[in-house]
Design an enzyme around this catalytic site. Structure first.
Site, PDB file in Angstrom:
ATOM      1  N   HIS A  71     -10.285  -3.697  15.148  1.00  0.00           N
ATOM      2  CA  HIS A  71     -11.340  -2.783  14.685  1.00  0.00           C
ATOM      3  C   HIS A  71     -12.524  -3.583  14.171  1.00  0.00           C
ATOM      4  O   HIS A  71     -12.376  -4.465  13.331  1.00  0.00           O
ATOM      5  CB  HIS A  71     -10.813  -1.874  13.574  1.00  0.00           C
ATOM      6  CG  HIS A  71     -10.067  -0.689  14.101  1.00  0.00           C
ATOM      7  ND1 HIS A  71      -9.908   0.481  13.404  1.00  0.00           N
ATOM      8  CD2 HIS A  71      -9.448  -0.492  15.287  1.00  0.00           C
ATOM      9  CE1 HIS A  71      -9.218   1.339  14.136  1.00  0.00           C
ATOM     10  NE2 HIS A  71      -8.918   0.764  15.270  1.00  0.00           N
ATOM     11  N   TYR A 200     -13.642   6.945   6.146  1.00  0.00           N
ATOM     12  CA  TYR A 200     -13.467   7.126   4.703  1.00  0.00           C
ATOM     13  C   TYR A 200     -14.439   8.218   4.266  1.00  0.00           C
ATOM     14  O   TYR A 200     -15.656   8.007   4.322  1.00  0.00           O
ATOM     15  CB  TYR A 200     -13.787   5.822   3.954  1.00  0.00           C
ATOM     16  CG  TYR A 200     -12.748   4.742   4.116  1.00  0.00           C
ATOM     17  CD1 TYR A 200     -12.695   3.951   5.259  1.00  0.00           C
ATOM     18  CD2 TYR A 200     -11.819   4.502   3.115  1.00  0.00           C
ATOM     19  CE1 TYR A 200     -11.733   2.954   5.401  1.00  0.00           C
ATOM     20  CE2 TYR A 200     -10.859   3.499   3.244  1.00  0.00           C
ATOM     21  CZ  TYR A 200     -10.826   2.738   4.386  1.00  0.00           C
ATOM     22  OH  TYR A 200      -9.873   1.747   4.520  1.00  0.00           O
ATOM     23  N   PRO A 292      -4.328   1.962  -2.520  1.00  0.00           N
ATOM     24  CA  PRO A 292      -4.445   1.618  -1.096  1.00  0.00           C
ATOM     25  C   PRO A 292      -5.839   1.773  -0.500  1.00  0.00           C
ATOM     26  O   PRO A 292      -6.043   1.433   0.669  1.00  0.00           O
ATOM     27  CB  PRO A 292      -3.456   2.569  -0.419  1.00  0.00           C
ATOM     28  CG  PRO A 292      -3.244   3.682  -1.372  1.00  0.00           C
ATOM     29  CD  PRO A 292      -3.473   3.137  -2.737  1.00  0.00           C
ATOM     30  N   LYS A 296      -5.531  -3.539   0.759  1.00  0.00           N
ATOM     31  CA  LYS A 296      -5.376  -4.933   0.361  1.00  0.00           C
ATOM     32  C   LYS A 296      -3.939  -5.365   0.041  1.00  0.00           C
ATOM     33  O   LYS A 296      -3.659  -6.567  -0.002  1.00  0.00           O
ATOM     34  CB  LYS A 296      -6.240  -5.219  -0.881  1.00  0.00           C
ATOM     35  CG  LYS A 296      -7.730  -5.282  -0.577  1.00  0.00           C
ATOM     36  CD  LYS A 296      -8.083  -6.578   0.116  1.00  0.00           C
ATOM     37  CE  LYS A 296      -9.477  -6.596   0.683  1.00  0.00           C
ATOM     38  NZ  LYS A 296      -9.534  -6.526   2.143  1.00  0.00           N
ATOM     39  N   TYR A 384     -13.760  -6.193   2.788  1.00  0.00           N
ATOM     40  CA  TYR A 384     -12.812  -5.445   3.621  1.00  0.00           C
ATOM     41  C   TYR A 384     -12.128  -6.369   4.639  1.00  0.00           C
ATOM     42  O   TYR A 384     -10.921  -6.276   4.864  1.00  0.00           O
ATOM     43  CB  TYR A 384     -13.536  -4.306   4.349  1.00  0.00           C
ATOM     44  CG  TYR A 384     -12.603  -3.237   4.855  1.00  0.00           C
ATOM     45  CD1 TYR A 384     -12.388  -2.070   4.134  1.00  0.00           C
ATOM     46  CD2 TYR A 384     -11.915  -3.391   6.057  1.00  0.00           C
ATOM     47  CE1 TYR A 384     -11.529  -1.085   4.587  1.00  0.00           C
ATOM     48  CE2 TYR A 384     -11.047  -2.425   6.521  1.00  0.00           C
ATOM     49  CZ  TYR A 384     -10.864  -1.271   5.778  1.00  0.00           C
ATOM     50  OH  TYR A 384     -10.001  -0.300   6.230  1.00  0.00           O
TER      51      TYR A 384
HETATM   52  C1  LIG Z   1       1.852   4.676   1.192  1.00  0.00           C
HETATM   53  C2  LIG Z   1       1.357   3.277   1.079  1.00  0.00           C
HETATM   54  C3  LIG Z   1       0.264   2.899   1.844  1.00  0.00           C
HETATM   55  C4  LIG Z   1      -0.192   1.591   1.788  1.00  0.00           C
HETATM   56  N1  LIG Z   1      -1.260   1.241   2.563  1.00  0.00           N
HETATM   57  C5  LIG Z   1      -1.672  -0.053   2.576  1.00  0.00           C
HETATM   58  C6  LIG Z   1      -2.705  -0.485   3.470  1.00  0.00           C
HETATM   59  O1  LIG Z   1      -3.298   0.290   4.222  1.00  0.00           O
HETATM   60  N2  LIG Z   1      -3.025  -1.807   3.481  1.00  0.00           N
HETATM   61  C7  LIG Z   1      -2.384  -2.712   2.679  1.00  0.00           C
HETATM   62  O2  LIG Z   1      -2.706  -3.918   2.741  1.00  0.00           O
HETATM   63  N3  LIG Z   1      -1.409  -2.322   1.819  1.00  0.00           N
HETATM   64  C8  LIG Z   1      -1.032  -1.016   1.761  1.00  0.00           C
HETATM   65  N4  LIG Z   1      -0.003  -0.643   0.951  1.00  0.00           N
HETATM   66  C9  LIG Z   1       0.624  -1.643   0.099  1.00  0.00           C
HETATM   67  C10 LIG Z   1       1.628  -2.474   0.893  1.00  0.00           C
HETATM   68  O3  LIG Z   1       2.509  -1.646   1.595  1.00  0.00           O
HETATM   69  C11 LIG Z   1       2.388  -3.356  -0.110  1.00  0.00           C
HETATM   70  O4  LIG Z   1       1.434  -4.104  -0.830  1.00  0.00           O
HETATM   71  C12 LIG Z   1       3.372  -4.287   0.611  1.00  0.00           C
HETATM   72  O5  LIG Z   1       4.481  -3.565   1.043  1.00  0.00           O
HETATM   73  C13 LIG Z   1       3.803  -5.405  -0.333  1.00  0.00           C
HETATM   74  O6  LIG Z   1       4.807  -6.150   0.283  1.00  0.00           O
HETATM   75  P1  LIG Z   1       5.938  -6.846  -0.590  1.00  0.00           P
HETATM   76  O7  LIG Z   1       6.784  -7.555   0.403  1.00  0.00           O
HETATM   77  O8  LIG Z   1       5.308  -7.581  -1.692  1.00  0.00           O
HETATM   78  O9  LIG Z   1       6.732  -5.653  -1.283  1.00  0.00           O
HETATM   79  P2  LIG Z   1       7.611  -4.490  -0.637  1.00  0.00           P
HETATM   80  O10 LIG Z   1       7.080  -4.096   0.694  1.00  0.00           O
HETATM   81  O11 LIG Z   1       7.724  -3.444  -1.693  1.00  0.00           O
HETATM   82  O12 LIG Z   1       9.012  -5.171  -0.403  1.00  0.00           O
HETATM   83  C14 LIG Z   1       9.906  -5.455  -1.456  1.00  0.00           C
HETATM   84  C15 LIG Z   1      11.306  -5.528  -0.884  1.00  0.00           C
HETATM   85  O13 LIG Z   1      12.204  -5.923  -1.908  1.00  0.00           O
HETATM   86  C16 LIG Z   1      13.363  -5.135  -1.829  1.00  0.00           C
HETATM   87  N5  LIG Z   1      13.990  -5.147  -3.160  1.00  0.00           N
HETATM   88  C17 LIG Z   1      13.591  -4.507  -4.277  1.00  0.00           C
HETATM   89  N6  LIG Z   1      14.412  -4.771  -5.315  1.00  0.00           N
HETATM   90  C18 LIG Z   1      15.348  -5.616  -4.822  1.00  0.00           C
HETATM   91  C19 LIG Z   1      16.484  -6.259  -5.394  1.00  0.00           C
HETATM   92  N7  LIG Z   1      16.821  -6.088  -6.689  1.00  0.00           N
HETATM   93  N8  LIG Z   1      17.258  -7.063  -4.619  1.00  0.00           N
HETATM   94  C20 LIG Z   1      16.931  -7.271  -3.311  1.00  0.00           C
HETATM   95  N9  LIG Z   1      15.868  -6.673  -2.714  1.00  0.00           N
HETATM   96  C21 LIG Z   1      15.086  -5.865  -3.463  1.00  0.00           C
HETATM   97  C22 LIG Z   1      12.847  -3.777  -1.389  1.00  0.00           C
HETATM   98  O14 LIG Z   1      13.856  -2.969  -0.803  1.00  0.00           O
HETATM   99  C23 LIG Z   1      11.785  -4.183  -0.380  1.00  0.00           C
HETATM  100  O15 LIG Z   1      12.310  -4.314   0.925  1.00  0.00           O
HETATM  101  C24 LIG Z   1       0.459   0.646   0.950  1.00  0.00           C
HETATM  102  C25 LIG Z   1       1.541   1.039   0.170  1.00  0.00           C
HETATM  103  C26 LIG Z   1       2.002   2.330   0.223  1.00  0.00           C
HETATM  104  C27 LIG Z   1       3.189   2.717  -0.637  1.00  0.00           C
END
Ligand SMILES: Cc1cc2nc3c(=O)[nH]c(=O)nc-3n(C[C@H](O)[C@H](O)[C@H](O)COP(=O)(O)OP(=O)(O)OC[C@H]3O[C@@H](n4cnc5c(N)ncnc54)[C@H](O)[C@@H]3O)c2cc1C
Length: 390
Positions: A71, A200, A292, A296, A384
């Site tokens: 995009h 947006y 969101p 980011k 962005y």
């Molecule tokens: C609806 C929604 C829309 C979003 N849209 C965007 C977007 O458009 N762009 C963007 O950049 N970000 C977006 N985000 C944010 C993005 O999804 C998160 O920032 C991203 O998932 C972070 O990744 P992570 O691996 O740090 O955490 P997570 O994806 O939360 O992964 C953490 C993992 O740890 C596991 N876990 C938790 N506790 C334990 C434990 N005690 N033992 C073992 N495993 C455990 C969980 O099951 C999970 O699999 C969005 C979030 C949501 C909820």
């Protein structure tokens, strides 16, 4: 069990970290509390910054280049008008990619299981112990049996609700937080997107976002009050409200289709400082959350783990812990820029429940400024498409 880097969580942060460590010849073990199907189905982010795309490409995620959608801009919609922000023209050629987080996770899981170190599903970390010693440990339960993972380093990639952060003593950390009085009602619909780039929309009835997961699947969001129950909205009500908020003076129309998923996401800003305690490092949502609106969250998680792998590689190659010691400060500089941008986008486009007519006019003036000033528009485009890592 014993390994060099114990990774808690198989979201994008933990999975990418395991892959980057594997490519650098460093052993790791990933513990994930959920099962594989759950992790692969969890609908979340969808926008990858240019730097994230480059990291994933170098890590071997080939499908992204075949199936992701490049995009070159977004559309801002306000006052029934449309304004396109042209990323390459404003940033010297940068763009973003639409490729769902579910697909990023599927690709990284497949790579890890094929050629990486152990990735244990249904392995819940219970606590991180000995973070201040040279041999931190993760106590965990795998399929009902308790065990201990002995490590040289532990990286908490376990998201906002994980356990890793709790191992940092309260007196050694600070948290910075803001909860917004609204959330996003998000839907997935089996219908081609009504526009070829994200839209947006700022409207007196609240914010709306048109996004997509593929050429045949639309992802749409509506600003709703924080305590909204997604099932309280019928499909007809959702489409009608989306049509109102995206209204324009031209003949643009919103395509409707079957809604396959509905959920409400809370909006929160959160930062935990520092992102390191002894040999425990925090990465991704375990350390920070952004609303969101700026897309980011996933991109920040990628920046954190890239920074960690660079620092650990530097340590192994030179013996110097300088970059590991700088990990938290290095990540936090980028985190706070993303927090600022996400806050700016959120307050620019959402209507607070107690918004006054003065604040409404200010929002429109801010949007007008972006639409009429190349400097203001460039600021948005640069943020962005992504801040540099490190
Ligand atoms: C609806 C929604 C829309 C979003 N849209 C965007 C977007 O458009 N762009 C963007 O950049 N970000 C977006 N985000 C944010 C993005 O999804 C998160 O920032 C991203 O998932 C972070 O990744 P992570 O691996 O740090 O955490 P997570 O994806 O939360 O992964 C953490 C993992 O740890 C596991 N876990 C938790 N506790 C334990 C434990 N005690 N033992 C073992 N495993 C455990 C969980 O099951 C999970 O699999 C969005 C979030 C949501 C909820």
């Amino acid at each position: 069990m014993r390994t060099t880097v114990g990774i808690i969580g198989a979201g994008p942060a933990g999975l990418l970290l395991a892959r980057l460590l594997h490519n650098a010849g460093i052993e790791s073990v990933v513990l994930e509390s959920r099962d594989r199907a759950y992790v692969e189905r969890r609908q979340r982010a969808g926008i990858l910054e240019q730097g994230t795309v480059e990291v994933l490409r170098a890590a071997g995620a080939e499908r992204m280049d075949r199936e992701g959608l490049r995009h070159d801009g977004i559309e801002l919609r306000f006052d029934r008008r449309r304004h396109r922000v042209d990323f390459p023209a404003l940033t010297g050629g940068k763009s973003v990619m639409v490729y769902a987080q579910t697909e990023v996770c599927k690709d990284l899981i497949a790579l890890q299981l094929k050629e990486g170190g152990p990735l244990l599903f249904e392995a819940e970390a219970l606590a991180v112990e000995g973070a201040e010693t040279d041999h931190p440990r993760v106590r965990f339960r795998h399929k009902g049996v308790e065990d201990v993972l002995e490590c040289d380093y532990v990286v908490g990639c376990d998201g906002f609700w994980g356990v890793a952060r709790a191992a940092v003593p309260a007196g050694r950390s600070s948290t910075f937080e803001r909860t917004y009085p609204f959330g996003w009602l998000g839907i997935l619909a089996d219908v081609p997107p009504s526009h070829d780039e994200l839209v947006y929309a700022r409207h007196d009835r609240g914010f709306a976002l048109l996004s997509m997961r593929s050429p045949s699947v639309s992802r749409l969001y509506l600003q709703v009050p924080a305590d909204t129950d997604a099932d309280g909205w019928s499909d007809e009500e959702i489409w009608t409200e989306l049509e109102r908020r995206f209204e324009t003076d031209d003949d643009w129309t919103l395509r409707r289709g079957p809604i396959t998923q509905k959920s409400v996401t809370p909006m929160r800003s959160y930062v935990h400082e520092p992102m390191r305690h002894g040999r425990l490092f925090l990465a991704g949502d375990a350390a920070h959350i952004v609303p969101p609106t700026g897309a980011k969250g996933l991109n920040l998680a990628v920046g954190d783990v890239v920074t960690f792998v660079r620092a650990l590689t530097h340590r192994r190659e030179t013996g110097s812990a300088e970059l590991l010691d700088a990990y938290s400060a290095t990540c936090l500089r980028r985190v706070w820029q993303a927090e600022r941008f996400s806050y700016d986008m959120t307050t620019l486009l959402h209507r607070a429940p107690d918004a006054t007519p003065f604040e409404d006019r200010l929002q429109l003036a801010r949007l007008e400024r972006i639409a009429s000033s190349r400097a203001a528009e460039t600021d948005l485009a640069e943020a962005y498409t992504g801040f540099p890592i490190g």
